[in-house]
Design an enzyme around this catalytic site. Structure first.
Site, PDB file in Angstrom:
ATOM      1  N   GLU A 117       0.802  -1.225   0.000  1.00 35.90           N
ATOM      2  CA  GLU A 117       0.000   0.000   0.000  1.00 35.90           C
ATOM      3  C   GLU A 117       0.829   1.266   0.000  1.00 35.90           C
ATOM      4  OE1 GLU A 117      -0.878  -2.593   1.617  1.00 35.90           O
ATOM      5  OE2 GLU A 117      -2.931  -2.972   1.018  1.00 35.90           O
TER       6      GLU A 117
ATOM      7  N   HIS B 198     -10.701  -5.085  10.168  1.00 41.23           N
ATOM      8  CA  HIS B 198     -11.422  -4.817   8.932  1.00 41.23           C
ATOM      9  C   HIS B 198     -12.629  -3.917   9.151  1.00 41.23           C
ATOM     10  CE1 HIS B 198      -9.062  -8.207   7.420  1.00 41.23           C
ATOM     11  NE2 HIS B 198      -9.326  -7.750   6.225  1.00 41.23           N
TER      12      HIS B 198
END
Lengths: 430, 400
Positions: free
Chosen positions: B136, B205
């Site tokens: 990322e 998450h």
């Protein structure tokens, strides 16, 4: 003791373009030439071709290890540079050195502040690479970026003004020593955190590839990313090596290994200190070069830049170099051994080039002296210019935060805050 | 699971409950029209004594930027799900400008983990819809470098939480480089992805990154909540020269709505009036909008008239829409999914207190998620986020 000509000692010497016999062939994916990466099915179909690589119809060269390019060139027994080139290189290195020396003076006189990192001793790397680039090629650097900016073409005035924090600086005084940007010269910064610039450089290289392959424009622009030995232990470095090799981006990763990350010796921080070796691990050539010798750096750079322009992908170049001053002007530089410093001082890249030019009758002492004088005057003038330039006004505070100042939003009165007259005065509430 | 029921129920609640066509309200070019509509609603509602007197809405200045007026005939238009709306917006912008590209994990061949980029790689190729390796920080930085050199990347975080790994690039480079380069380089990136508390996805998450990113100077943040504003915000974000972070929500991707056929965008800095009212202003965004509308159903039955505003623009706040509402109702309830500490609600509470203190009849109340890592167990997860019953109780409390 290494002279300007002596090839560097390397643990593995393999020809980059040499005879077939000594090729170290690493297995690489053979995706179909036309489509970018293609489907995974085509990848597995080609994997069986690895063994017959020598007979593959694709012309892409195999990934090889290190090479002594200069050694090969020497056998032809010709000079590495012409007189004009020599003088350009000399002037660039003198500019870098004089400018940095002036920075130190100005800092101690209270004209510039904060963290200032000087490049003395490493000029061969900047000059060796950047003088080969065109204006549209990009350079990305770190906080030790003054000389990269100068080599790329940013005027000494603009850099000095930026360091003084004046409005006429290349970044309007908003960036400072560690953020030298120039859109005109494609100097993409100047980054304060190490490793931060490498993905940006990868992105610039991605743009070149995109322009060529998607927009179908004629684009051969390459990007050169400069960073240090300390950065080579950072995740961003590896992530970018992977992506650059994967997509064959036109980028050259240049490691300015000056053996020290502030007070941390490279050998104490790195499990395998030979950084060039990390290139082949990702599928790109890794080259080690004597970074105190501008001609050697230039030869390697020529090869790496040509590779990138041809679309063959990235190269990792490790330049063994040294900084004559501390990490920054705030660093007392007590940890480094005096003997080590003396050893590298004797390999001063400017002295080495001067010797080469004179010994090979490319320039006379007087010519070089006049260049030095010219540069001294240039740097003095840059200081005068910066001194005379105004400081940024209050109105500049809120400009440039957003490219589109509507991003400051809508105020209680229904107007965009950027329409508030106080906004241009820099006193608006945002 | 209960949360899905909320999602689906809220969608139907939106289409059947709201007496005024929501699209008419959200896409007006002149703000004053909104209040003409609101005025007509007032006559229908009971008043609750002197504490809830209705002030006349202020004289409004037409706004500086006009958004296109919606096609008011609802017979044209097409129905689709929210993720399809996002895809449509993205595809239209990619057709319109060849510099727009997508980067992210599994956006290409896989079509996106939430199908937002489905089919785009086949149409535009592997380089324009780039499947990145799992890095990322580096690929966000790469997108930023590409943006500085002329492209307009749309970066997808497979889950917004993964962008925590890209925080270095988002904060230092994305937000700051336009400024530190003295305005020389623009960074027209869009960073988007699903976040929020889902269906027992576990703590990592289920994060709400808007609270972490809100302090970064130089970026804008928007949150979509309906297919209409999802497409509109996506397009506006791509066209904007500023870096924009578009927050989507994992549970809202399957919401269905009819949206106009013609080209439209939603203004990035404006809030959306969901339901005009007189008694209390409820400010919300993303999934909590649906919890609020569900609570509104109950509240109306109990005789309250809440004004519901989807703030949409998390940074900067649309203080005009919010302010006008506060000046009308004098009571504010913020319902958000962020944590209590340092969330969007906390900032909004401060902004309202600072700007509209004189107009408040009661302290600003903020309902946020518990300061707890989202548990896995369904019951515990339900208790970490704000539920409609809590909203009803809060409104009753504020309107005493």
């Amino acid at each position: 003791m290494a002279t300007a000509f002596a090839p560097t000692k390397l643990t593995a010497t393999l020809p980059l373009h040499g005879s077939q016999e000594n090729r170290l062939v690493l297995p690489i994916r053979l995706a179909p030439h036309s489509s970018f990466l293609g489907s995974t099915r085509s990848l597995t179909a080609h994997s069986s071709r690895r063994l017959n690589h020598a007979h593959a119809t694709r012309r892409s060269p195999p990934v090889v290890g290190v090479q002594e390019v200069v050694k090969e060139k020497k056998s032809i027994n010709s000079l590495l540079i012409t007189k004009e080139e020599g003088l350009v290189l000399y002037e660039d290195m003198i500019l870098g050195r004089s400018f940095e020396d002036m920075c130190a003076q100005m800092y101690y006189r209270g004209k510039m502040f904060g963290f200032v990192h000087l490049y003395n001793g490493q000029e061969a790397v900047s000059t060796g690479f950047i003088k080969l680039l065109t204006k549209s090629d990009s350079v990305v650097s770190t906080y030790r970026d003054h000389v990269h900016a100068l080599s790329k073409g940013v005027s000494a005035r603009a850099v000095m003004s930026e360091l003084f924090g004046k409005v006429t600086g290349c970044c309007r005084g908003q960036g400072g020593s560690m953020h030298m940007f120039s859109k005109e010269h494609n100097m993409l910064g100047g980054f304060a955190f190490i490793g931060e610039g490498i993905p940006v450089a990868t992105g610039a290289a991605f743009s070149s590839k995109y322009r060529r392959d998607v927009l179908k424009q004629d684009c051969e622009d390459v990007t050169v990313a400069f960073f240090g030995d300390g950065t080579c232990n950072n995740g961003q470095f590896y992530e970018c090596l992977n992506m650059a090799a994967l997509w064959k981006l036109p980028i050259i990763f240049v490691v300015e290994n000056n053996l020290w990350a502030i007070g941390m010796s490279h050998l104490r921080a790195t499990s395998d200190p030979e950084i060039w070796k990390k290139g082949p691990a990702f599928g790109m050539p890794g080259v080690h070069v004597d970074g105190m010798d501008v001609l050697k750096v230039r030869e390697v750079a020529k090869e790496a830049v040509a590779r990138a322009r041809r679309g063959e992908g990235p190269t990792l170049v490790e330049c063994e170099t040294y900084r004559f001053r501390g990490h920054s002007l705030a660093d007392p530089d007590e940890l480094r051994d005096a003997a080590e410093k003396a050893k590298y001082a004797a390999r001063d890249p400017i002295a080495a080039l001067k010797k080469y030019l004179i010994e090979n009758n490319l320039a006379k002492e007087a010519e070089l002296k006049s260049i030095e004088k010219k540069i001294d005057e240039l740097v003095e003038e840059a200081v005068e210019f910066a001194d005379a330039s105004p400081q940024p006004g209050r109105s500049q505070l809120l400009e440039n935060v957003f490219a589109d100042p509507k991003g400051f939003g809508i105020g209680p009165d229904g107007r965009y805050r950027c329409e508030d007259p106080k906004f241009t005065e820099g006193t608006a509430q945002v | 699971m209960s949360s899905i029921i909320h999602g689906a129920g809220a969608a139907t609640a939106l289409s059947t409950f709201n007496p005024v066509d929501s699209k008419k309200l959200t896409n007006l070019s002149v703000r004053s029209q909104r209040y003409i509509v609101a005025g007509s609603e007032a006559s229908k509602k009971k008043s609750f004594g002197s504490a809830l007197t209705v002030r006349h809405s202020q004289k409004l200045i037409p706004n500086a930027v006009a958004t296109k007026e919606a096609d008011t005939s609802t017979s044209t238009g097409h129905e689709l799900l929210l993720f399809e709306a996002l895809q449509e917006g993205l595809e239209e912008e990619m057709d319109r400008d060849a510099n727009v590209c997508v980067m992210g994990e599994d956006v290409g061949h896989y079509g996106g983990s939430y199908k937002v980029t489905k089919g785009l790689a086949d149409k535009f190729g592997d380089l324009r819809v780039l499947d990145t390796p799992i890095c990322e920080n580096a690929f966000t930085g790469m997108a930023i470098g590409a943006a500085m050199t002329g492209l307009r990347p749309v970066i997808e975080g497979m889950n917004m939480g993964f962008l925590l790994l890209a925080f270095n690039q988002i904060s230092n480079n994305c937000g700051m480089l336009h400024y530190t380069s003295g305005g020389q380089f623009t960074i027209p990136v869009v960073i988007r992805g699903p976040g929020g508390v889902g269906r027992q996805l576990g703590a990592e998450h289920s994060q709400r990154l808007e609270s972490y990113f809100q302090s970064i100077p130089g970026i804008q943040m928007v949150a979509c909540s309906t297919p209409y504003n999802a497409k509109g915000l996506m397009k506006a974000a791509i066209r904007s020269e500023n870096p924009v972070i578009l927050f989507e929500h994992v549970l809202l991707y399957n919401l269905k709505e009819k949206i106009p056929d013609e080209d439209y965008i939603c203004n990035l800095e404006e809030a959306e009036m969901v339901r005009p009212g007189e008694h209390i202003t409820i400010l919300t965004y993303s999934r909590m909008r649906y919890h609020v509308m569900q609570a509104a159903k109950t509240l109306v039955n109990k005789g309250y008239d809440p004004e519901v505003i989807d703030i949409r623009s998390l940074k900067p706040f649309d203080l005009h829409t919010i302010g006008n509402s506060v000046k009308k109702t004098h009571r504010v309830l913020i319902v958000e999914e962020c944590m209590r500490t340092g969330g969007i609600g906390a900032s909004l509470t401060a902004a309202i207190n600072e700007n509209f203190h004189d107009y408040l009849d009661a302290p600003v109340m903020c309902l946020s998620s518990q300061d707890v890592p989202t548990p896995y167990a369904g019951t515990l997860e339900e208790w970490t986020v704000v539920q409609p019953a809590q909203i009803v109780t809060a409104v009753e409390q504020l309107c005493q």
